[in-house]
Design an enzyme around this catalytic site. Sequence first.
Site, PDB file in Angstrom:
ATOM      1  N   HIS A  24       0.844  -1.193   0.000  1.00  0.00           N
ATOM      2  CA  HIS A  24       0.000   0.000   0.000  1.00  0.00           C
ATOM      3  C   HIS A  24       0.879   1.242   0.000  1.00  0.00           C
ATOM      4  O   HIS A  24       1.874   1.303   0.730  1.00  0.00           O
ATOM      5  CB  HIS A  24      -0.917   0.001   1.230  1.00  0.00           C
ATOM      6  N   SER A  25       0.538   2.202  -0.859  1.00  0.00           N
ATOM      7  CA  SER A  25       1.168   3.513  -0.865  1.00  0.00           C
ATOM      8  C   SER A  25       2.682   3.410  -1.069  1.00  0.00           C
ATOM      9  O   SER A  25       3.146   2.780  -2.022  1.00  0.00           O
ATOM     10  CB  SER A  25       0.818   4.239   0.440  1.00  0.00           C
ATOM     11  N   LEU A  26       3.466   4.012  -0.174  1.00  0.00           N
ATOM     12  CA  LEU A  26       4.923   3.990  -0.307  1.00  0.00           C
ATOM     13  C   LEU A  26       5.495   2.592  -0.197  1.00  0.00           C
ATOM     14  O   LEU A  26       6.583   2.317  -0.730  1.00  0.00           O
ATOM     15  CB  LEU A  26       5.550   4.903   0.758  1.00  0.00           C
ATOM     16  N   GLY A  27       4.792   1.683   0.469  1.00  0.00           N
ATOM     17  CA  GLY A  27       5.268   0.306   0.551  1.00  0.00           C
ATOM     18  C   GLY A  27       5.411  -0.348  -0.806  1.00  0.00           C
ATOM     19  O   GLY A  27       6.245  -1.249  -0.980  1.00  0.00           O
ATOM     20  N   CYS A  28       4.626   0.096  -1.805  1.00  0.00           N
ATOM     21  CA  CYS A  28       4.770  -0.451  -3.164  1.00  0.00           C
ATOM     22  C   CYS A  28       6.128  -0.095  -3.743  1.00  0.00           C
ATOM     23  O   CYS A  28       6.778  -0.929  -4.386  1.00  0.00           O
ATOM     24  CB  CYS A  28       3.659   0.090  -4.059  1.00  0.00           C
TER      25      CYS A  28
END
EC number: 3.1.1.111
Length: 547
Positions: A183-187
Site C-alpha cells: 500500500h502507498s509507499l510500501g509499493c
Amino acid sequence: MDEVYLYSDATTSKIARTVTQKLGFSKASSSGTRLHRGYVEEATLEDKPSQTSHIVFVVHGIGQKMDQGRIIKNTAMMREAARKMEEKHFSNHATHVEFLPVEWRSKLTLDGDTVDSITPDKVRGLRDMLNSSAMDIMYYTSPLYRDELVKGLQQELNRLYSLFCSRNPDFEEKGGKVSIVSHSLGCVITYDIMMGWNPGGLYEQLLQKEEELPDERWMSYEERHLLDELYITKRRLREIEDRLHGLKAPSISQTPALKFKVENFFCMGSPLAVFLALRGIRPGNSGSQDHILPREICNRLLNIFHPTDPVAYRLEPLILKHYSNISPVQIHWYNTSNPLPYEHMKPNFLNPAKEPTSVSDSENIAAIPSPVTSPVLSRRHYGESITNIGKASILGAASIGKGLGGMLFSRFGRSSASQPSEPSKDSLEDDKKPSASPSTTTVATQTLPHSGSGFLDSAYFRLQESFFYLPQLLFPENVMQSKDDSLVELEHRIDFELREGLVESRYWSAVTSHTAYWSSLDVALFLLTFMYKHEHDTEAKPSLGSL
C-alpha cells in the site's frame, strides 16, 4: 468426583439458581450443564483445517509511526473480507489463502528525535501528524536513510517467511505460493527490493560520464592528445576489471534479496509510476510486463486504485504510451452474478471518438492509437474520474491556444495582404498551372510586410517544427518507434480500477479513498480471483494434455 456441571455467571442465571433452590430443586439439575468425557460425534479426515497453499504478505505505507499496530488491524479486516469471499465463491477448494501483516516501520531508528526537536510548538498536533506520516517519503528519498528503510522491510519479509516455513514444513514441498500486497509507499520500497535498484550506482555512472565529457573548446593540441591517451587507458582498465569480475563471478553467487519468489505483486493506491517516470523509464513497444518488472522476479504485477485516490497513478502508459487513452479495467462488484473474466474484457477508450468538424479534427481522431479489436465505448461506471476531468481541461486549453494562435497569424497575414500590389506575371502563370496531386498537401502563406521572403511566416512554421521535434531531442532513444506501435496490446492488463458508488461524493472520497482498500469486499474478491486462478490452471493442464 462423579459429576461435573458448568454454570453461568450471568445475573439471570444466578437468580434462577436461587429461586429453584428455594423451591426444593437441586442446584445441579436446575441451572447447570453436565459435562461428559469423550465426544459427541466421531471425527473424520475431512475435519482437519484446510491447508495453506498461498500466503500473502501485507505491507503498509506511510503513517505507521503515527498509529502503531494499524497494519495488524488493516490485515485483520482484509482477512475477514477474504474469508467471506472464500466461503461464498471458493468453498469447493480444500486450501485457503493466509494474510500476514508486515510491520517494518517501528523497528527503524532513522534520525532519532532530531526532527522532533526542531519542530516548532505552534500547531503541534498537525506538525506531529506530518512528521509521523509524510516524513517517511522524505526519509526514503534521502540517500542517508533510504538503505535503512529498504533493509528493514527486506529483513522483516525474510523473517516472517522463515518463521512460517518453520511452523509449516511442508509448505515449500507442496509448491506453496507467495504474493505481496503493498500500500502507498510500501509499493515503491517492495519494488526496489525485488529489482535491487541502487541509486548510488546510477549516480556514480552519471559522474563518470560527466568526467568523460570535459570542455574541449579551449584545449590545446597537446592537451587533447593527452586526453585521448587517458581515454584509451581508462577503457583498457575497464576491460581488465570486467575480465576480472567475470572470473570471480562463478565463485561468488549473489544472494537474492528475498528468500522466496513473488507470484503476484498487488499495488494498492500506489505512486510507483511517478517514481519510475522520474527515474527515466519511458514507454516501449513490446507490450510486456518485463519492461518494468521481469517475469523472472515476479510472475504478475497488478495495480489497484480508486478513481479518486490522489496518491495512485497508472502503470500501463509506462509500458505502451497509447494506453493513456484506454480506461483501466473495472473491478467487478463482489455481488455480481456471472462476471466476465478479466482476461476476456476488451479495452475501452477513455474519450469516445466524435464526428470530425474539420480536416484537423479528422486528422487528430485518425491519429488516436488504439489496440486491435478495441470497441469505442464509454466508461462503464458512474461518472468520470478527477484525473480525466483534469486531462480534458488541459487538452481543451491547448486546443483553444492553438486556435487563437492560428487566428492571430491569419489575421496578421490578411492585414498585410490588403495592401494594393499588382500581381506579377510569374504569379499569373503559376495560377494557370495544374494543381498538385491529392496525395500531397501544400500550405499557402502570404508575405508579411517588410519581409520580402516571408521571414515571419517561416519563423512561425520553424517554431512549430521545433516544438514537434522537442521530445525527440529530449528522449532520442524513444524516437525510432514504428507507426504500428499503436496496434500493440498489453500481454496482460495491469491497471484495475474500483467502481465508484452511486451516491459517492468525489470530494469526500478523495480524502477517504486512499485507506478504503482494506475492508473492501471487491478488493478481497479480486485478490482471491488471481490467487486461486493459478491452482485452477494447474489442475486444468493434465486434462488439456489428455485431449
